[in-house]
Design an enzyme around this catalytic site. Structure first.
Site, short mmCIF file in Angstrom:
data_model
loop_
_atom_site.label_atom_id
_atom_site.label_comp_id
_atom_site.label_asym_id
_atom_site.label_seq_id
_atom_site.Cartn_x
_atom_site.Cartn_y
_atom_site.Cartn_z
N LYS A 12 -2.63 -10.51 -7.29
CA LYS A 12 -3.98 -10.95 -6.92
C LYS A 12 -5.01 -10.08 -7.57
O LYS A 12 -4.74 -8.88 -7.84
CB LYS A 12 -4.18 -11.05 -5.30
CG LYS A 12 -4.09 -9.57 -4.74
CD LYS A 12 -4.87 -9.67 -3.28
CE LYS A 12 -5.29 -8.30 -2.89
NZ LYS A 12 -6.13 -7.89 -1.79
N LYS A 31 -8.98 -4.60 -6.78
CA LYS A 31 -9.77 -3.13 -7.18
C LYS A 31 -8.72 -2.08 -8.09
O LYS A 31 -8.79 -1.63 -8.85
CB LYS A 31 -10.51 -2.47 -6.26
CG LYS A 31 -12.00 -2.74 -5.63
CD LYS A 31 -12.47 -1.89 -4.78
CE LYS A 31 -11.97 -1.84 -3.60
NZ LYS A 31 -11.79 -2.94 -2.64
N LYS A 66 0.83 -1.27 -0.18
CA LYS A 66 0.04 -0.08 0.00
C LYS A 66 0.90 1.22 0.06
O LYS A 66 0.28 2.26 -0.64
CB LYS A 66 -1.01 0.04 1.23
CG LYS A 66 -1.86 -1.22 1.23
CD LYS A 66 -3.29 -0.50 0.79
CE LYS A 66 -4.16 -1.96 0.26
NZ LYS A 66 -5.57 -1.74 0.12
N1 AQP Z 1 -7.81 -11.73 -4.90
C1 AQP Z 1 -8.31 -12.18 -3.75
N2 AQP Z 1 -8.51 -13.40 -3.55
C2 AQP Z 1 -9.27 -13.78 -2.42
N3 AQP Z 1 -9.45 -13.19 -1.51
C3 AQP Z 1 -9.40 -11.72 -1.63
N4 AQP Z 1 -9.70 -10.71 -0.78
C4 AQP Z 1 -9.39 -9.65 -1.29
N5 AQP Z 1 -8.66 -9.91 -2.76
C5 AQP Z 1 -8.95 -11.24 -2.80
C6 AQP Z 1 -10.25 -10.94 0.36
O1 AQP Z 1 -11.35 -10.06 0.48
C7 AQP Z 1 -11.71 -9.58 1.72
C8 AQP Z 1 -11.79 -7.95 1.62
O2 AQP Z 1 -10.77 -7.10 2.05
P1 AQP Z 1 -10.51 -5.65 1.93
O3 AQP Z 1 -11.83 -5.16 2.22
O4 AQP Z 1 -9.62 -5.47 2.80
O5 AQP Z 1 -10.34 -5.65 0.48
P2 AQP Z 1 -8.97 -5.71 -0.16
O6 AQP Z 1 -8.40 -6.74 -0.15
O7 AQP Z 1 -8.37 -4.20 -0.07
O8 AQP Z 1 -9.52 -5.81 -1.64
P3 AQP Z 1 -8.94 -5.25 -3.00
O9 AQP Z 1 -9.81 -5.29 -4.22
O10 AQP Z 1 -7.62 -5.73 -3.01
O11 AQP Z 1 -8.59 -3.79 -2.59
P4 AQP Z 1 -7.43 -2.75 -3.19
O12 AQP Z 1 -7.22 -2.72 -4.52
O13 AQP Z 1 -8.09 -1.30 -2.72
O14 AQP Z 1 -6.45 -2.98 -2.09
C9 AQP Z 1 -10.36 -10.02 2.49
O15 AQP Z 1 -10.79 -11.05 3.48
C10 AQP Z 1 -9.30 -10.36 1.67
O16 AQP Z 1 -8.54 -11.23 1.99
#
Ligand code: AQP
Length: 330
Positions: free
Chosen positions: A199, A202, A118
């Site tokens: 992975k 978003k 991040k």
């Molecule tokens: N690619 C993935 N495969 C499996 N699990 C995933 N999670 C996120 N991406 C994957 C799981 O989703 C939950 C939400 O977590 P969050 O709200 O912290 O979202 P995030 O991980 O920040 O989602 P993004 O899309 O990766 O957001 P950005 O791009 O903004 O950082 C968690 O349980 C996570 O493990």
């Protein structure tokens, strides 16, 4: 209704209200929440304080919280079976996080992969909240003395830190918290469609993920453009990812037959992609229909979240009474 007692084998998990959910969020976390709530007492949180650690619009945040609640409920989280609430409604989360701040070594936080990633992504805004994010996450989990946390693989390191914080607290102040463990799905890491070494996420951009709200046409288009033969080898990361998605949605049997055909060179990528796209479309259809129904009842979402916060706070207050006493800030 929950009594003022801790629950056995309690499940806790949460997501940030940072935009539309994608297939990775669903298959890594949300789908298993829905299954687990049938067997376990469960608490599912909308972690809005976590969302403040990256650039965001204060004007849009309340709507994003409602949208995420709609996503939870349309995917099948049932407020009759589980507690659903918004983190910022319960000040005990940040109170416990402060206490955990004071027992967590800086070196542990510096090791966190998510912080490193991040910080790369948000170079203009590397704030202290981004650094101490896993401490707030540990407080979210331990405030309810949760035993298990269903998340995607990217969150395993944070749950391990939660366990370390629980151990340190217990050793210093006396046994208080459980040593929480993670629950992973078989396919705990869904990869980007365009860049299958990363992975699904978003922040990579729309082509990389299938949003739970994507139309059938958008899903077909995205899956058709998924990268397959990146290394020209027998099975690339992209193909593995397509099989993983199928397996997560449909189970082993159908997939092992398709894998067999693929091995024998009898499954053209176009056909595999059509099967994957159609499987995603039919799996998301009832979720999207349910969402359209729930969108008509937005006021009820507010009531569900208020009731969830009341139930969660009973437990949170009990934990904080115990913690304050133990750390000597009565
Ligand atoms: N690619 C993935 N495969 C499996 N699990 C995933 N999670 C996120 N991406 C994957 C799981 O989703 C939950 C939400 O977590 P969050 O709200 O912290 O979202 P995030 O991980 O920040 O989602 P993004 O899309 O990766 O957001 P950005 O791009 O903004 O950082 C968690 O349980 C996570 O493990």
């Amino acid at each position: 209704m929950l009594a003022l007692l801790y629950m056995n084998n309690l499940i806790f998990s949460g997501m940030q209200p940072t935009g539309s959910l994608h297939l990775g969020n669903y298959l890594g976390a949300l789908k298993q929440w829905v299954e687990l709530q049938e067997q376990h007492d469960s608490i599912f949180c909308i972690v809005d304080y976590h969302a403040l650690t990256i650039d965001y619009s204060p004007k849009d945040l309340p709507n994003r919280i409602t949208e995420l609640a709609l996503d939870y409920l349309s995917a099948g989280v049932d407020p009759e079976k589980s507690i659903v609430f918004v983190q910022s409604q319960i000040p005990e989360h940040t109170e416990l996080a402060w206490i955990f701040n004071s027992i967590t070594p800086m070196g542990e936080l510096e090791r966190m992969t998510q912080f490193k990633e991040k910080s790369e992504q948000h170079k203009q805004n590397i704030n202290a909240g981004l650094f101490t994010y896993p401490i707030l996450q540990a407080a979210d989990i331990l405030l309810y003395k949760a035993d298990r946390v269903p998340v995607g693989e990217d969150q395993v390191q944070h749950v391990e830190l939660t366990r370390d914080i629980a151990k340190k607290f217990n050793k210093t102040f006396g046994k208080t918290f459980p040593e929480t463990k993670v629950i992973l799905t078989k396919t705990a890491r869904i990869m980007s469609l365009v860049d299958p070494e990363k992975k699904m996420s978003k922040s990579l951009g729309e082509k990389h993920y299938i949003a739970l709200s994507d139309s059938p046409d958008a899903i077909k288009k995205k899956v058709r453009s998924a990268v397959t033969d990146t290394h020209g080898g027998s099975k690339s990361a992209g193909v593995t990812n397509l099989f993983d998605i199928l397996e997560a949605l449909n189970g082993d049997d159908m997939v092992s037959e398709l894998k067999d055909q693929h091995k024998k060179g009898k499954l053209p990528y176009k056909d595999l992609k059509d099967i994957v796209a159609n499987t995603i479309i039919s799996h998301l259809k009832p979720i999207q229909e349910r969402r359209r129904e729930l969108e008509e009842q937005r006021e009820e979402i507010g009531e569900i979240l208020i009731e969830g916060a009341e139930r969660a706070q009973e437990i949170a207050q009990k934990t904080m009474e115990e913690v304050r006493e133990k750390v000597g800030v009565r």
